[in-house]
Design a protein around this motif. Structure first.
Motif: not given
Length: 543
Positions: A243-252, A254-260, A273-277, A279-286
């Motif tokens: 969740l933190r990586l997906r909200a990070h200002p560094l493109p690297e 955010r990209s690394y979050a997908d690899l992880l 399961v909640r990371v890319d939902r 209403d959950r993970g996406v909202a938290w990262s936002r």
């Protein structure tokens, strides 16, 4: 968006090697991968070797562990298929959905290797407290080689695609080339001027000299320098990290979050399961990204923008402490042994004389035979905040103390840089200074258009300002560990100053005296004693 494959070099394995690796790693051609089907001791040992080797984890496994694992027996691979995996996944999902009990995600974990991650990214990866990290060391690993035919630094795709891309590569190539050229020169200088102490073997002395040379030149390495990092964490900790990586200002990041996420879902899918939902993970990262952005805007509006302090010498300042901290520690020591409320315990402590106070503290601290013998949580009642200016290399080491609350300002060249004494004494200062000027100029070119990526250009010798808040128990651990003779001079100085400030400025001399393994002596070849101990262990039974 998945990271572009061109960002990372791919390690070559023969078909036979790939067949040996496949059962134990979730992929063989990407920089992020999880370990599986291995005993916990093997996974831990692999990561332990990680920090002091230039090899990747997969290569280390082939060279040093595969034979033993493949022999089978109790120490071999876990050949049986997972039992009840579908049922367990369903149970976790029901607990998450029906009860909201996140704590069950603390009960399962994974070992993940994160390779070719920039030093900016490793700081983001190591932010969480509830995880174990082991990062490649600049002291034991030379960065003079070129795995995959390239120097070890990250290239941001957007920067690379711009007209600044060739400039970026030229400057960073130059920093690494200077590092590679000066390393033998500094090593030769140190072999001439550092005495070969009686009782030390030639091999131990040369390893200590090499470590000191690598310490001296690590300041040339930019923050874009890539590193290998091993992580062991629970499912809950990985979810928070993603969740933190997906909200990070560094493109690297955010990209690394997908690899992880891709790799973790092969080993602990039920916890993520909640990371890319939406209403959950996406909202938290936002939420994390929006609050960080809005906070920066409000700070600028109500407090004014960055002032640009100019060249600033290293410093450690004690900015906050509780004058009554020693009384609170003594109260916490006595509280479990009395049958009255805390206020009454504090009142009794206040009436103690100096001798009685010293006797109570001495009993609690006990006879500490080494720095790992530390008193209990009563010391956590004393809290200190330090404002530090130090080179980025020292910051990298101190940031790993996760019990501290640490915040830092953007990495820029604005505060100046440190010239190591060994480099100056070897007559290499001009080359070092020219590299620092190139680093600063590249940062200045990147900053207007790529503010998040500009820090990649800043070298580890440049200073950064950061604040650390910690209790006395954590200070004992930090100051005693980081002041040891084998430590890097930059962070040794920070640890020593913190200890002195607690004794002299805060006036907490009793607490400072309990930190009896803080080393204030200057040392000639600090790594030598550790190398001697290593040789002694190797020469012993089973060595």
């Amino acid at each position: 968006m998945t990271a572009r494959p061109a960002l990372y070099w791919v390690e070559d394995f023969t078909e036979a090697e790939r067949a040996r690796l496949a059962p134990y790693f979730t992929n063989l051609d990407r920089p992020v991968f999880a370990l599986r089907n291995l005993p916990e001791t093997v996974k831990g040992a692999l990561f332990a070797r990680y920090s002091r080797s230039a090899k990747t984890v997969r290569r280390l496994f082939l060279d040093e562990f595969a034979d033993q694992v493949e022999q089978g027996g109790s120490g071999g691979a876990l050949s049986a298929p997972p039992v009840g995996q579908a049922r367990a996944a369903a149970l976790y999902q029901r607990v998450f959905d029906e009860y909201g009990d996140d704590s069950v995600a603390q009960l399962g974990g994974a070992h993940v290797a994160c390779e070719q991650a920039s030093n900016l990214l490793t700081k983001a990866l190591e932010w969480g407290r509830l995880a174990a990290y082991l990062e490649q060391s600049t002291r034991y690993v030379s960065y003079a080689d070129r795995p995959g035919g390239r120097w070890r630094y990250h290239v941001d795709p957007d920067v690379d695609a711009s007209d600044l891309g060739p400039v970026y590569r030229r400057v960073l190539d130059g920093l690494f080339a200077t590092y590679a050229e000066l390393l033998p020169a500094l090593t030769d200088h140190l072999t001439r001027v550092v005495p070969h102490e009686p009782g030390s073997s030639e091999a131990a002395w040369r390893r200590a000299v090499k470590a000191r040379a690598l310490d001296g030149l690590r300041g040339l390495l930019p923050a874009a320098t890539t590193s290998n990092l091993g992580i062991f964490a629970s499912g809950q900790a990985y979810e928070a990290l993603l969740l933190r990586l997906r909200a990070h200002p560094l493109p690297e990041a955010r990209s690394y979050a997908d690899l992880l996420l891709e790799e973790l879902r092969q080993v602990i899918p039920a916890f993520l399961v909640r990371v890319d939902r939406d209403d959950r993970g996406v909202a938290w990262s936002r939420y994390l990204a929006e609050t960080a952005d809005e906070t920066a805007k409000v700070v600028d509006a109500v407090l004014g923008g960055a002032a640009g302090a100019g060249d600033e010498p290293p410093s450690v300042r004690l900015t906050e402490f509780d004058p009554a901290a020693e009384d609170k520690v003594l109260t916490a020591i006595a509280y479990p042994h009395l049958e009255v409320g805390e206020a009454a315990v504090a009142a009794r402590v206040a009436r103690l004389g100096a001798d009685e106070r010293a006797r109570l503290l001495a009993a609690y601290v006990g006879e500490r035979r080494n720095r790992r013998h530390r008193p209990g949580r009563a010391f956590e009642r004393a809290v200190y905040t330090f404002d530090v200016v130090a080179d980025y290399g020292a910051f990298r080491d101190l940031q790993r103390h996760r019990m501290c609350t640490i915040v830092w300002q953007p990495l820029t060249p604005d505060l100046g840089w440190e010239l190591p004494a060994d480099v100056a004494d070897a007559g290499l200062g001009d080359r070092f200074a020219a590299a620092m000027a190139d680093s600063a100029a590249l940062h200045g070119a990147l900053r207007p258009r790529f503010p998040a990526q500009a820090a990649y250009a800043v070298s580890m010798a440049h200073r950064v300002r950061f604040a650390m808040t910690m209790n006395a128990r954590e200070l004992m651990h930090l100051a005693e560990l980081r002041s040891t003779p084998q430590g890097h001079p930059a962070y040794r100085l920070v640890a020593q100053r913190m200890h002195r400030l607690v004794a002299e400025e805060a006036g907490h001399r009793a607490l400072a005296e309990a930190m009896r393994f803080v080393v204030h002596d200057e040392v000639e070849l600090g790594r030598l004693a550790a190398e001697r101990r290593l040789e002694s262990r190797r020469a012993g039974p089973g060595g």
